[in-house]
Design a protein around this motif. Structure first.
Motif, short mmCIF file in Angstrom:
data_model
loop_
_atom_site.label_atom_id
_atom_site.label_comp_id
_atom_site.label_asym_id
_atom_site.label_seq_id
_atom_site.Cartn_x
_atom_site.Cartn_y
_atom_site.Cartn_z
N SER A 228 0.85 -1.17 0.00
CA SER A 228 0.00 0.00 0.00
C SER A 228 0.90 1.24 0.00
CB SER A 228 -0.91 -0.03 1.23
OG SER A 228 -1.65 1.15 1.29
N GLY A 230 0.67 5.42 -0.40
CA GLY A 230 -0.22 6.57 -0.46
C GLY A 230 -1.68 6.14 -0.38
N GLY A 231 -1.94 5.05 0.36
CA GLY A 231 -3.31 4.59 0.54
C GLY A 231 -3.85 3.77 -0.62
N LYS A 232 -3.02 3.58 -1.65
CA LYS A 232 -3.48 2.80 -2.81
C LYS A 232 -2.74 1.47 -2.88
CE LYS A 232 -5.03 6.30 -6.07
NZ LYS A 232 -4.25 7.54 -5.91
N THR A 233 -3.44 0.42 -3.30
CA THR A 233 -2.78 -0.88 -3.46
C THR A 233 -1.99 -0.88 -4.77
OG1 THR A 233 -4.44 -2.04 -2.18
CG2 THR A 233 -3.18 -3.36 -3.76
N GLU A 247 5.42 7.39 1.59
CA GLU A 247 4.02 7.01 1.35
C GLU A 247 3.76 5.53 1.63
OE1 GLU A 247 1.58 8.98 -0.80
OE2 GLU A 247 2.71 10.68 0.00
N ASP A 249 3.16 1.99 3.35
CA ASP A 249 2.63 1.43 4.59
C ASP A 249 3.61 0.33 5.04
OD1 ASP A 249 1.34 0.02 6.58
OD2 ASP A 249 -0.63 0.09 5.61
N LEU B 238 -12.18 -2.85 2.74
CA LEU B 238 -11.28 -2.73 3.89
C LEU B 238 -10.68 -4.09 4.26
CD1 LEU B 238 -10.71 -0.11 5.43
CD2 LEU B 238 -12.19 -0.99 7.26
N ASN B 241 -5.71 -6.48 2.11
CA ASN B 241 -4.29 -6.83 2.02
C ASN B 241 -3.80 -7.61 3.24
OD1 ASN B 241 -4.12 -5.63 -0.47
ND2 ASN B 241 -3.53 -3.64 0.35
#
Ligand SMILES: Cc1cc2nc3c(=O)[nH]c(=O)nc-3n(C[C@H](O)[C@H](O)[C@H](O)COP(=O)(O)OP(=O)(O)OC[C@H]3O[C@@H](n4cnc5c(N)ncnc54)[C@H](O)[C@@H]3O)c2cc1C
Ligand SMILES: Cc1cc2nc3c(=O)[nH]c(=O)nc-3n(C[C@H](O)[C@H](O)[C@H](O)COP(=O)(O)OP(=O)(O)OC[C@H]3O[C@@H](n4cnc5c(N)ncnc54)[C@H](O)[C@@H]3O)c2cc1C
Ligand code: SF4
Ligand code: SF4
Ligand code: FES
Lengths: 286, 455
Positions: A228, A230-233, A247, A249, B238, B241
């Protein structure tokens, strides 16, 4: 089948392996990797291209022995073959003339950072390489890195050589003293890349990291390597491996890297038994 | 058709359906009334002369049946096993109205298996046309690529297949499991294509190792894109992952291509867990669920948002799955995944669904029942929602028109793309479809490429 031309132990747990692969060598760019499957039973594992020679038709990877596949690779000799090799994969590093650039490397990343530093230097940047190792005996490739950088800073965790600390320590010091750094590239273990990103974040220095998520195909087909950012996969193998470290995770990446811990231990034990005990049993049988 | 006992087969990866005996095949062939309208032929995307090959079986001339099949379909052993016959050839069979169509797929499989056992050699080079001196690059070794390559080789062209993975076969190799399509059958077909003189270069990721433009500049006269639809879709909800949540592609690739079911003999691991939820209702979902069962999961759920009749999977596989003890949670859709503090999935919150008006696909649209949320405990989740084409080739090829869905735009009849000297076919053009439609597209493109090379 791809022929191994050299296998040199650089330090106790890192081997340099040179492989005949003319087509990959012709196309390789800094920051890209290859997927290797050692033998019929092997897993597909990604390894960064640490060097290549288009004319000679060879690529060089550095492997840090951590489990079955890397142990298998390290045990091969020049003249042996590996079964599968696909590359060059991933997007190349985003290189340009930035000004002053820091290239930080740890573990196998000391080797992986070399082509990045060399290209940055070629583009007219001032290149500062910072490498880290736990102890002096685990340092390697200083001369090579010296040749492609304006400054090389060596750090060791126990202070047995160079600066006492880790790669992000001198980097942080430089930034705190008001040194102007335009871009940072980091290759190494997850923890090292996370700490490097954390060190530069307060100063807003863009930091690019080469993520090392678990992969299968390396071509965008399975989603195993998802991270992940910047909040995007994103899929590390096709959208990366290089991403903005501020950015990423990191917690998710670290967690996903531990999925198979139990199986990895079982696999290694199995392989070691196969490798060491089977021949002995055979001799006894005869 | 005899099948392995569900209790036994749920624990092994051997083929479920055992195939007809000679007597059974003849008995089934005898039921065919050889209708002059030949409705069945129209139902087959490659127009196999179905009455003729059935007649040959009836007369005990299986070799003749092989020839009839192979003149239209290079991979009968595969199609007989995996075609959705109930919506293609068998649905239009004249006997279908009485509820008992001829088992065309099973007869096709019987003939192909007979050939495999008796080892005729259709690849002998005598059937090849003289060399044309032209070279064609085929990207991808799935059914589209293999069919296109075989036809072009027979027409005298020099063909190279470039395959990204370390084994040829596409989805037939990495997706569809051994118990439904034994890998020696796929290998046999790949060997046949090689026997025609086609070179298969594995480990070759086009778009990276070389671009399509480089192939065209480097001596290939034409390029066929048969790269499939391999990019997995996720739900985008949600917790997706979390550790323990797989795409069906990853789960099936680990099992089939990497042989994780033989771990630690083979190095690639897989997590199975006690309770597995597979999300989706297609063939891919059935395959993943049945693999999980065979790997030792205690409870395996199929979680599907519509009802049973809307399931796109082959009917036979839905029945097989149910017989093996897979639990169907229909009209159910996940809302979010819940994990523990180590980042592993532990549960799935779901909505109950109900069916509304038909949508664009003609199936009734599933709608959330408000306030219907409930929790299912799970250790492993497999997301089998479908796939889209991999952008590696499209994004590196200049002048190739791409549709919104990421598919390559190509003429339906010829496979011709908007780029000069480039053809495409199979899932990369249609989106995830079927083996036989990919083969049909490969065949049509081969004819068009041949005409172009000779003009
Ligand atoms: C883009 C990229 C580039 C890399 N470059 C290098 C390199 O140049 N040199 C190097 O030594 N290592 C590199 N790695 C890491 C290397 O791929 C793993 O160390 C290797 O796969 C471990 O395999 P193993 O069987 O020896 O160990 P295992 O016992 O299987 O695993 C040890 C650890 O490695 C990670 N790992 C396991 N399987 C995989 C897999 N299939 N893919 C990725 N990671 C895995 C896991 O986090 C695991 O905990 C890179 C990883 C990525 C994603
Ligand atoms: C699990 C599963 C079960 C299925 N069950 C059935 C069934 O029962 N019946 C049925 O009719 N259909 C079924 N299908 C669908 C069917 O398999 C596909 O429609 C068919 O395989 C499509 O064929 P293709 O040749 O277009 O592509 P694919 O089979 O996807 O082959 C594409 C090949 O191209 C390679 N490739 C991709 N990109 C590149 C690149 N850049 N460079 C080089 N090579 C590349 C891929 O690695 C792959 O090998 C199933 C699909 C799946 C996933
Ligand atoms: S190829 Fe498929 S559709 Fe055609 S006859 Fe055979 S089973 Fe039926
Ligand atoms: S429609 Fe059915 S009965 Fe008629 S020829 Fe075809 S298979 Fe035979
Ligand atoms: S490794 Fe499979 S998608 Fe990245």
């Amino acid at each position: 089948m791809y022929k191994i031309l050299a296998n040199e132990p650089l330090v106790p747990n890192i081997h340099l392996i040179k492989i005949e692969a003319p087509a990959i060598a012709r196309k390789a760019l800094p920051g890209q990797f290859a997927v290797v499957r050692v033998d019929e039973f092997g897993e597909r594992i990604p390894l960064t291209l640490a060097d290549w020679d288009g004319e000679e038709g060879t690529i060089t990877v550095l492997i840090m022995q951590v489990g079955t596949s890397t142990q298998k690779l390290a045990a091969l000799n020049a003249g042996d073959h590996i079964l599968n090799l696909a590359g060059p994969l991933g997007l190349p590093s985003h290189l340009d003339k930035f000004g002053t650039v820091v290239c930080a490397g740890g573990c196998y990343g000391v080797g992986a950072i070399l082509p990045v530093a060399r290209a940055l230097k070629g583009l007219g940047n001032k290149v500062i390489c910072i490498i880290e190792a736990r102890i002096k005996n685990l340092l390697y490739w200083q001369e090579k890195l010296q040749q492609v950088s304006d400054e090389l800073i060596v750090t060791t965790g126990d202070g047995s050589s160079g600066y006492k600390g880790w790669a992000y320590d001198p980097l942080k010091e430089m930034l705190e003293k008001g040194g102007k750094i335009d871009r940072v590239f980091a290759h190494g273990c997850t923890f090292m890349m996370m700490l490097t990103s954390e060190a530069t974040k307060p100063f807003g220095v863009k930091t690019l990291v080469a993520l090392n998520s678990i992969m299968v195909d390396g071509t965008g087909m399975c989603g195993c390597c998802r991270v992940s950012v910047g909040g995007k996969t994103k899929f590390t193998c096709v959208d990366g491996p290089e991403f903005d470290g501020h950015e990423v995770d990191w917690e998710l990446l670290a967690a996903r890297r531990t999925i198979y811990l139990e199986e990895e231990i079982r696999s290694l034990t199995h392989w070691e038994c196969q490798r060491w005990y089977k021949p002995i049993v055979k001799v006894v049988e005869v | 058709m005899p099948r392995q006992d569900p209790k036994v087969r749920g624990k092994n990866f051997k083929e479920v359906a055992l195939g007809y005996t000679d007597e059974m095949a003849v008995r089934e062939a005898n039921r065919c009334i050889q209708c002059p309208k030949r409705a069945c032929v129209e139902g087959c995307p490659v127009y196999i002369d179905i009455p003729a090959f059935i007649l040959a079986i009836r007369e005990g001339n299986i070799e003749e049946a092989v020839t009839i099949l192979k003149s239209k379909n290079a991979l009968p052993g595969i199609c007989g096993r995996v075609c959705p016959q109930e919506t293609q050839c068998e649905i239009v069979c004249s006997l279908a109205k009485k509820g008992a169509p001829i088992a065309i797929g099973r007869l096709e499989r019987y003939v192909a298996d007979w050939e495999l056992k008796h080892g005729s050699n259709p690849g002998s080079s005598s059937s090849l046309l003289p060399s044309s001196g032209k070279r064609v690059a085929v990207i991808g070794s799935g059914p589209a690529g293999l069919t296109c390559a075989a036809d072009l080789a027979k027409l005298g062209h020099e063909v190279t297949i470039f395959e990204a993975l370390h084994v040829a076969g596409g989805v037939l190799t990495y997706g569809i499991p051994e118990f439904r399509l034994p890998k020696n059958i796929v290998q046999n077909e790949v060997d046949y294509v090689k026997s025609l003189g086609v070179e298969i270069r594995l480990d070759s990721v086009i778009g990276k190792l070389a671009t399509v433009d480089e192939l065209l500049e480097g001596g290939y006269d034409a390029v066929f894109l048969g790269t499939g639809a391999g990019l997995p879709m996720f739900l985008g909800i949600l917790g997706e992952n979390l550790n323990g949540i797989y795409s069906a592609n990853e789960f099936l690739t680990r099992v089939n291509l990497m042989k994780a079911y033989l771990f630690p003999e083979y190095d690639t691991p897989i997590k199975v867990g006690r309770r597995v939820a597979v999300i989706g209702g297609g063939n891919v979902a059935m395959d993943a669920a049945r693999c999980a069962l065979r790997l030792g999961a205690e409870e395996v759920y199929i979680v599907y948002r519509r009802s049973r009749i809307e399931m796109p999977a082959r009917r036979e596989e839905v029945e097989n799955a149910e017989e093996e003890g897979i639990i169907f949670k229909l009209l159910t859709n996940p809302k979010q995944f819940i994990g523990n503090d180590q980042g592993w999935v532990t549960a799935m919150e779901c909505y109950e669904m109900e069916l509304g008006e038909p949508d664009a696909s003609g199936r009734r649209r599933p709608i959330i029942k408000p306030g219907s949320e409930f929790i299912i405990g799970v250790d492993v989740v497999v997301v089998a929602l479908g796939t889209t084409p991999n952008p590696l080739v499209p994004s590196t090829t200049k002048g190739l028109e791409i549709a919104k869905a990421g598919t390559v735009v190509a003429d339906e009849e010829t496979g011709k793309t908007t780029k000069d000297r480039v053809w495409a076919g199979g899932d990369v053009v249609t989106g995830a479809a079927t083996v036989i439609s990919a083969m049909g597209a490969g065949k049509r493109a081969a004819a068009s490429i041949d005409a172009f090379l000779r003009s």
